[in-house]
Design an enzyme around this catalytic site. Structure first.
Site, short mmCIF file in Angstrom:
data_model
loop_
_atom_site.label_atom_id
_atom_site.label_comp_id
_atom_site.label_asym_id
_atom_site.label_seq_id
_atom_site.Cartn_x
_atom_site.Cartn_y
_atom_site.Cartn_z
N ARG A 101 -31.17 4.28 0.26
CA ARG A 101 -32.26 4.40 1.14
C ARG A 101 -33.63 4.22 0.25
O ARG A 101 -33.86 4.86 -0.69
CB ARG A 101 -32.24 6.01 1.73
CG ARG A 101 -33.71 6.15 2.25
CD ARG A 101 -33.61 7.42 3.23
NE ARG A 101 -32.99 7.19 4.46
CZ ARG A 101 -33.05 7.88 5.49
NH1 ARG A 101 -33.88 8.86 5.46
NH2 ARG A 101 -32.43 7.47 6.84
N HIS A 128 -32.65 -0.18 9.87
CA HIS A 128 -31.79 0.95 9.79
C HIS A 128 -30.57 0.90 10.36
O HIS A 128 -30.18 1.37 11.21
CB HIS A 128 -32.68 2.21 10.20
CG HIS A 128 -32.21 3.36 9.90
ND1 HIS A 128 -31.25 3.66 9.15
CD2 HIS A 128 -32.51 4.87 10.30
CE1 HIS A 128 -30.76 5.14 8.82
NE2 HIS A 128 -31.70 5.56 9.81
N GLN A 131 -28.06 3.64 11.51
CA GLN A 131 -28.65 4.72 12.88
C GLN A 131 -28.39 3.74 13.96
O GLN A 131 -27.65 4.59 14.89
CB GLN A 131 -30.25 4.80 12.59
CG GLN A 131 -30.67 5.35 13.79
CD GLN A 131 -30.31 6.88 13.82
OE1 GLN A 131 -30.27 7.57 12.82
NE2 GLN A 131 -29.83 7.43 14.99
N ASP A 226 -39.09 6.66 18.49
CA ASP A 226 -38.98 7.16 17.02
C ASP A 226 -40.32 7.59 16.37
O ASP A 226 -41.16 7.30 17.00
CB ASP A 226 -38.19 5.91 16.18
CG ASP A 226 -38.34 6.07 14.62
OD1 ASP A 226 -38.17 7.15 14.06
OD2 ASP A 226 -38.24 4.89 13.89
N CYS A 267 -34.11 8.72 17.12
CA CYS A 267 -33.11 8.84 16.00
C CYS A 267 -33.13 10.33 15.08
O CYS A 267 -32.33 10.58 14.05
CB CYS A 267 -33.00 7.63 15.07
SG CYS A 267 -35.02 7.52 14.31
N ARG A 295 -23.60 9.73 13.40
CA ARG A 295 -23.75 9.15 12.24
C ARG A 295 -22.69 9.53 11.32
O ARG A 295 -22.46 8.69 10.42
CB ARG A 295 -25.35 9.92 11.51
CG ARG A 295 -26.55 9.36 12.27
CD ARG A 295 -26.80 8.12 12.05
NE ARG A 295 -27.08 7.59 10.65
CZ ARG A 295 -28.11 7.81 10.08
NH1 ARG A 295 -29.05 8.30 10.57
NH2 ARG A 295 -28.25 7.35 8.74
N1 CP Z 1 -32.26 9.40 11.30
C1 CP Z 1 -32.14 9.48 10.05
O1 CP Z 1 -31.79 8.52 9.58
O2 CP Z 1 -32.52 10.75 9.43
P1 CP Z 1 -32.85 11.08 8.11
O3 CP Z 1 -33.93 10.40 7.81
O4 CP Z 1 -33.05 12.79 8.14
O5 CP Z 1 -31.68 10.68 7.25
N1 NVA Z 2 -38.76 5.10 11.31
C1 NVA Z 2 -38.34 6.29 10.78
C2 NVA Z 2 -36.84 6.28 10.84
C3 NVA Z 2 -36.44 7.70 10.20
C4 NVA Z 2 -35.01 8.06 10.10
C5 NVA Z 2 -38.58 6.15 9.14
O1 NVA Z 2 -38.61 5.26 8.54
O2 NVA Z 2 -39.24 7.21 8.81
#
Ligand code: CP
Ligand code: NVA
Length: 312
Positions: A101, A128, A131, A226, A267, A295
């Site tokens: 990540r 992502h 997701q 989101d 999400c 997930r």
């Molecule tokens: N939706 C998602 O990826 O959540 P987190 O940021 O908590 O991992």
């Molecule tokens: N768009 C959001 C998604 C979180 C899972 C972010 O990048 O924070």
């Protein structure tokens, strides 16, 4: 060797197979209790997480494997003592599969290029994919199929989840309408738009970008939003962004303009009163916790597919 870096380069059939496998794993989790026996998943984090971290780690454990959480803030990389190329060339000698990540899409791409084991994009600023595969599993469960459905996305268009939704909908023959403020700061990136439109044309769906929230949700089967303040957005932008995104808030009045049986998705994490009201996210049309649960199942399917262990 296969990686999951972007949905753009995954064939529609491969996505379908992954969804079928995830459904099977969800129905028969015990059949996969040893599928990752003695394997190690390395999880590299440069940003915060609840769902991604806990679902990946739980998924590996439930399949007999082990997951290591590695925080980049606490690494030689963050203090400038090591580069990302050396990091990945070292850790792929230890782990069987790696997820990251990260901020930059280029960094996860570089990891995939240099790694001798599969690499999974667990969110960058740009995409992502894990997701969106979980989202497609959820929509398939709720609606029975994907092809021909319309998903309306409201809010930040220049966003990882939005980009992956555009690829995911295009690959599965769904139509997507993105309702977002005008201007490059808030609209999907040009490269994603051009590529997803080409894929949608092949698969029978469509991609629409509009600054009118009511147009976006018209006849939608799924209404999705989101965060307005993604992890990589600096806090000082909060006030301006709340102002610019408020016309795209998913509230009861907007939901009423979608199909009566439309589902609401986010999400997560979510802020009630920002990208959606409490009555929507906590109301009967919301499927956000099924979405979060999936997930776990889809990521098991992703890991087994990339590891080449698909039998249960
Ligand atoms: N939706 C998602 O990826 O959540 P987190 O940021 O908590 O991992
Ligand atoms: N768009 C959001 C998604 C979180 C899972 C972010 O990048 O924070």
């Amino acid at each position: 060797m296969r990686h999951l870096i972007t949905l753009e380069d995954w064939k529609p059939e491969a996505i379908h197979e992954m969804l079928v496998l995830a459904a099977r794993i969800k129905d028969h989790p015990k059949d996969y209790a040893d599928a990752m026996r003695r394997m190690t998943l390395l999880m590299i984090f440069e940003k915060p997480s609840l769902r991604t971290r806990v679902s990946f780690e739980t998924g590996a454990t439930q399949m007999g494997g082990h997951a290591i959480f590695y925080d980049l803030a606490n690494s030689p990389l963050s203090s400038g003592k090591e580069n990302i190329q050396d990091l990945i060339r070292v850790v792929c000698r230890y782990a069987d599969i790696i997820m990251g990540r990260l901020f930059e899409q280029e960094h996860i791409e570089e990891m995939a290029r240099l790694s001798s084991v599969p690499v999974i994009n667990a969110l960058t600023n740009y995409e992502h994919p894990c997701q969106i595969l979980a989202d497609l599993q959820t929509i398939r469960e709720k609606k029975g199929a994907l092809e021909g459905l319309k998903l309306a996305y409201l809010g930040d268009g220049n966003n990882n989840v939005t980009h992956s939704l555009m690829f995911g909908c295009a690959k599965t023959g769904m139509s997507i309408s993105v309702g977002c403020p005008p201007g490059a700061e808030y609209m999907p990136q040009e490269a994603v738009l051009a590529s997803s439109q080409a894929i949608a044309a092949e698969q029978g769906g469509s991609i629409e970008i509009t600054s009118d929230a009511a147009v976006a949700v018209r006849d939608a089967d799924v209404v999705y939003t989101d965060s307005w303040m993604s992890y990589h957005i600096p806090q000082h932008k909060s006030e301006a962004r709340v102002k610019v995104f408020t016309p795209y808030q998913v509230n009861a009045a907007l939901m009423q303009q979608a199909k009566p049986d439309a589902v609401f998705m986010n999400c997560l994490p979510a802020v009630r009163g920002y990208e959606q009201t409490a009555e929507v996210i906590d109301g009967p049309q919301s499927v956000v916790f099924d979405q979060a649960e999936n997930r776990l199942h889809i990521q098991k399917a992703i890991m087994l597919t990339l590891l080449g262990v698909t039998g249960g």
